[in-house]
Design an enzyme around this catalytic site. Structure first.
Site, PDB file in Angstrom:
ATOM      1  N   HIS A 189     -14.174  -2.085  21.379  1.00 26.01           N
ATOM      2  CA  HIS A 189     -14.872  -3.213  20.767  1.00 26.01           C
ATOM      3  C   HIS A 189     -14.991  -2.949  19.263  1.00 26.01           C
ATOM      4  O   HIS A 189     -15.295  -1.849  18.842  1.00 26.01           O
ATOM      5  CB  HIS A 189     -16.277  -3.355  21.384  1.00 26.01           C
ATOM      6  CG  HIS A 189     -16.925  -4.668  21.069  1.00 26.01           C
ATOM      7  ND1 HIS A 189     -16.550  -5.841  21.689  1.00 26.01           N
ATOM      8  CD2 HIS A 189     -17.904  -5.005  20.191  1.00 26.01           C
ATOM      9  CE1 HIS A 189     -17.286  -6.836  21.210  1.00 26.01           C
ATOM     10  NE2 HIS A 189     -18.102  -6.355  20.302  1.00 26.01           N
ATOM     11  N   CYS A 195     -16.544 -10.900  17.651  1.00 24.86           N
ATOM     12  CA  CYS A 195     -17.697 -10.548  18.482  1.00 24.86           C
ATOM     13  C   CYS A 195     -18.545 -11.808  18.742  1.00 24.86           C
ATOM     14  O   CYS A 195     -18.052 -12.770  19.314  1.00 24.86           O
ATOM     15  CB  CYS A 195     -18.439  -9.407  17.770  1.00 24.86           C
ATOM     16  SG  CYS A 195     -19.988  -8.832  18.413  1.00 24.86           S
ATOM     17  N   ASP A 212     -12.456  -1.890  25.609  1.00 23.88           N
ATOM     18  CA  ASP A 212     -13.719  -2.493  25.157  1.00 23.88           C
ATOM     19  C   ASP A 212     -14.807  -2.292  26.216  1.00 23.88           C
ATOM     20  O   ASP A 212     -14.701  -2.817  27.324  1.00 23.88           O
ATOM     21  CB  ASP A 212     -13.503  -3.987  24.904  1.00 23.88           C
ATOM     22  CG  ASP A 212     -14.656  -4.638  24.150  1.00 23.88           C
ATOM     23  OD1 ASP A 212     -15.817  -4.257  24.393  1.00 23.88           O
ATOM     24  OD2 ASP A 212     -14.392  -5.532  23.329  1.00 23.88           O
TER      25      ASP A 212
END
Length: 233
Positions: A203, A124, A172
């Site tokens: 995600h 991330c 995502d």
């Protein structure tokens, strides 16, 4: 999982910060600087560090939010998300890159690493940072899991001279498909850059503390990462 881990201190230009060090059973190995999500060096990131230590790597995970408070650990509930976004927005990205530089200096200086190669591995926020770490020429290889914002830093693509592996989830909702497409097109001619997109994965698919955990994608990505690191380091 039996691990040999501890927190150590690292000197920065404007203070000291902690980093979680996890050593392999053999005591020596190539190095990985592990770059956190926006939730801090929490239990999940420490578990990931221990996992890669079990795979034979010397792993050092710096606490990148230290300027806002030492060793902040957040969960994945609504309050955790809210605070995590605030912390990410409060983080000076240039200073975070300097923290990674300082961490890598310490990592390379460890007897456990010696003359071995080192890689960056991030998730991330940390995935974007891993990409910049590669562009900054600080590592021998880099891995980025769902690195949000890489598509906005493609001007740095020519600076990447080391092998890079990127993982994205096909579902995502933080990183749109056209962002992944623009990244893939940018690196199309670069044989050192490998991109995997996992069907059905959202995600954060690697994190088994999150609702978006996707067991198959996490296993595939970990396998792909181990093969990549084994070849590069």
């Amino acid at each position: 999982m039996e691990t040999n881990s501890q927190w150590i201190d690292i000197d920065a230009a404007d203070g000291k910060f902690g980093a979680y060090l996890s050593l392999p059973r053999g005591g020596k190995g190539p190095g990985i600087v592990l770059l956190q999500e926006i939730f801090g060096v929490n239990q999940h990131i420490r578990n990931v560090a221990d996992q890669y230590a079990a795979d034979g790597y010397v792993v050092l995970a710096p606490d990148l939010f230290w300027r806002e408070g030492a060793r902040i650990e957040l969960g994945y509930d609504e309050a955790g998300w809210k605070r995590a976004v605030e912390l990410m927005q409060a983080t000076d990205f240039a200073k975070a890159q300097e923290d990674v530089r300082a961490t890598l200096k310490v990592l390379r200086g460890l007897d456990a690493v010696g003359d071995a190669k080192v890689a960056s591995l991030g998730y991330c926020f940390g995935g974007r940072l891993s990409y910049h770490t590669a562009a900054n020429g600080l590592v021998d290889a880099a891995v980025a899991y769902y690195g949000g914002g890489i598509q906005n830093a493609l001007n740095r693509a020519p600076e990447i001279k080391v092998p890079v592996l990127m993982h994205f989830g096909a579902q995502d909702d933080h990183i749109p498909a056209d962002a992944v497409k623009s990244i893939a097109e940018t690196f199309d001619g670069n044989e050192q850059v490998e991109i995997h997109v996992y069907e059905g994965a959202e995600h954060g698919f690697n994190c088994n503390h999150r609702a978006s955990y996707h067991q198959r994608a996490a296993a595939q990505a970990h396998g792909n990462t181990l093969v990549f690191l084994g070849e590069q380091l």
